[in-house]
Structures are given as structure tokens and as C-alpha cells.
Design a protein around this motif. Sequence first.
Motif, mmCIF file in Angstrom:
data_model
loop_
_atom_site.group_PDB
_atom_site.id
_atom_site.type_symbol
_atom_site.label_atom_id
_atom_site.label_comp_id
_atom_site.label_asym_id
_atom_site.label_seq_id
_atom_site.Cartn_x
_atom_site.Cartn_y
_atom_site.Cartn_z
ATOM 1 N N UNK A 19 0.832 -1.209 0.000
ATOM 2 C CA UNK A 19 0.000 0.000 0.000
ATOM 3 C C UNK A 19 0.865 1.257 0.000
ATOM 4 N N UNK A 20 1.929 1.244 0.780
ATOM 5 C CA UNK A 20 2.812 2.413 0.849
ATOM 6 C C UNK A 20 3.550 2.618 -0.472
ATOM 7 N N UNK A 21 4.023 1.538 -1.092
ATOM 8 C CA UNK A 21 4.734 1.670 -2.359
ATOM 9 C C UNK A 21 3.801 2.187 -3.449
ATOM 10 N N UNK A 22 2.582 1.678 -3.467
ATOM 11 C CA UNK A 22 1.598 2.155 -4.446
ATOM 12 C C UNK A 22 1.278 3.633 -4.218
ATOM 13 N N UNK A 23 1.205 4.047 -2.973
ATOM 14 C CA UNK A 23 0.913 5.449 -2.665
ATOM 15 C C UNK A 23 2.045 6.365 -3.117
ATOM 16 N N UNK A 24 3.276 5.880 -3.093
ATOM 17 C CA UNK A 24 4.434 6.675 -3.502
ATOM 18 C C UNK A 24 4.582 6.762 -5.019
ATOM 19 N N UNK A 25 4.075 5.785 -5.731
ATOM 20 C CA UNK A 25 4.340 5.644 -7.151
ATOM 21 C C UNK A 25 3.546 6.668 -7.969
ATOM 22 N N UNK A 26 4.239 7.550 -8.653
ATOM 23 C CA UNK A 26 3.578 8.604 -9.419
ATOM 24 C C UNK A 26 3.030 8.115 -10.763
ATOM 25 N N UNK A 28 1.367 5.114 -11.085
ATOM 26 C CA UNK A 28 0.187 4.294 -10.806
ATOM 27 C C UNK A 28 -1.128 4.980 -11.187
ATOM 28 N N UNK A 29 -1.325 6.268 -10.903
ATOM 29 C CA UNK A 29 -2.592 6.886 -11.302
ATOM 30 C C UNK A 29 -2.834 6.878 -12.816
ATOM 31 N N UNK A 31 -1.635 4.351 -14.840
ATOM 32 C CA UNK A 31 -1.677 2.968 -15.308
ATOM 33 C C UNK A 31 -1.852 2.037 -14.113
ATOM 34 N N UNK A 32 -3.058 1.571 -13.906
ATOM 35 C CA UNK A 32 -3.379 0.736 -12.745
ATOM 36 C C UNK A 32 -2.605 -0.585 -12.750
ATOM 37 N N UNK A 33 -2.080 -0.996 -13.914
ATOM 38 C CA UNK A 33 -1.298 -2.235 -13.971
ATOM 39 C C UNK A 33 -0.007 -2.128 -13.170
ATOM 40 N N UNK A 34 0.393 -0.897 -12.845
ATOM 41 C CA UNK A 34 1.634 -0.710 -12.076
ATOM 42 C C UNK A 34 1.539 -1.440 -10.744
ATOM 43 N N UNK A 35 0.379 -1.470 -10.118
ATOM 44 C CA UNK A 35 0.222 -2.164 -8.828
ATOM 45 C C UNK A 35 0.578 -3.641 -8.977
ATOM 46 N N UNK A 36 0.200 -4.247 -10.097
ATOM 47 C CA UNK A 36 0.551 -5.654 -10.341
ATOM 48 C C UNK A 36 2.059 -5.808 -10.505
ATOM 49 N N UNK A 37 2.693 -4.853 -11.188
ATOM 50 C CA UNK A 37 4.148 -4.899 -11.345
ATOM 51 C C UNK A 37 4.837 -4.783 -9.991
ATOM 52 N N UNK A 38 4.391 -3.842 -9.180
ATOM 53 C CA UNK A 38 4.992 -3.656 -7.857
ATOM 54 C C UNK A 38 4.849 -4.936 -7.048
ATOM 55 N N UNK A 39 3.671 -5.519 -7.070
ATOM 56 C CA UNK A 39 3.432 -6.760 -6.336
ATOM 57 C C UNK A 39 4.365 -7.860 -6.825
ATOM 58 N N UNK A 40 4.538 -7.964 -8.124
ATOM 59 C CA UNK A 40 5.426 -8.980 -8.699
ATOM 60 C C UNK A 40 6.871 -8.759 -8.259
#
Length: 149
Positions: A19-26, A28-29, A31-40
Motif C-alpha cells: 500500500x505504501x509503495x503504491x501510494x508513492x508511485x507517481x 500508478x494513477x 496505469x493501474x497495472x503498475x500495482x501488479x508490477x509492484x506486487x510482482x
Amino acid sequence: MNAVDMSIAIRLAKPEDMAALCALDTWLPQDARRAEEIDSWVRAGQAHVALMDGRPAGYGVLTYGFFHDGFIELLMVGPRFRRQGLGAALIEHLTGHCRTQRLWTSTNRSNLAMQSLVQRLGFIRSGIIEGLDEGDPELIWRKVIRPST
């Protein structure tokens, strides 16, 4: 606050950091697929989180799919934590963890801050890729971290 006032710690990211990494990632807003990349990246042990005074402030991703050499695939520093030494600390951390002789990274030609940072840390511009982001070529950088034997 400047980097002298802040305590920086860097460690492997954990699933509970998502959640914190997604909140930091500029990105992500856009391209929602970024959350999947971060998780991977987190699950593969490739993401390293930077903490400033115990709070997630940025992250870097170190992979080995670029001709089997280390590659800093992503460096993300939260907007309010920029210009405090965190990007340099992350790159130095990833350099210290790289298992190969060479470490590579890339950035858009428009990202002058990243270009300045990698040059300051000893990376040498090594090439250019056109067409990834129309009108903003990707510049490739490399650093020899262990001489060949």
C-alpha cells in the motif's frame, strides 16, 4: 528538512509494504497495472524500500533480465521526499547488492534529475532507445562495479 535531518534505511520490500509503495508511485494513477508490477517485484525479492525516519519514502527495483546483468528497472522517490539524497542512497544500495560485473539503468531524455544523479554516481551513457515514449527517447546508462577477471 534535508537529508542531514532524516535517517535513511533501505531493506527488501515486503508484501505488507504494498500500500505504501503504491501510494508513492507517481505512475500508478496513469496505469493501474503498475500495482501488479509492484506486487510482482516485491514477491520476487527485487524491490527495495527506502525508509526515511521509519516511513516508506521510495523504492528501487533490481532485476537481472538485461543480458543477464543487473538492471535498475525502476527508481521511485515520493514527490515530497525528493532532493534529500534518497535516490542516491537507493542507487548505492542497489549497486552494493548487484551480483554482476555491470549494472545498467535507463531514463527518459526529459528526466534531467535522474540523468544528473546517475552521472554523479559513476554511470556512463551507453545508448538510446527510440519509440518507447513517443518524442522522449530512453537513455541507457551503465556502470562497471566489478572489473572482469
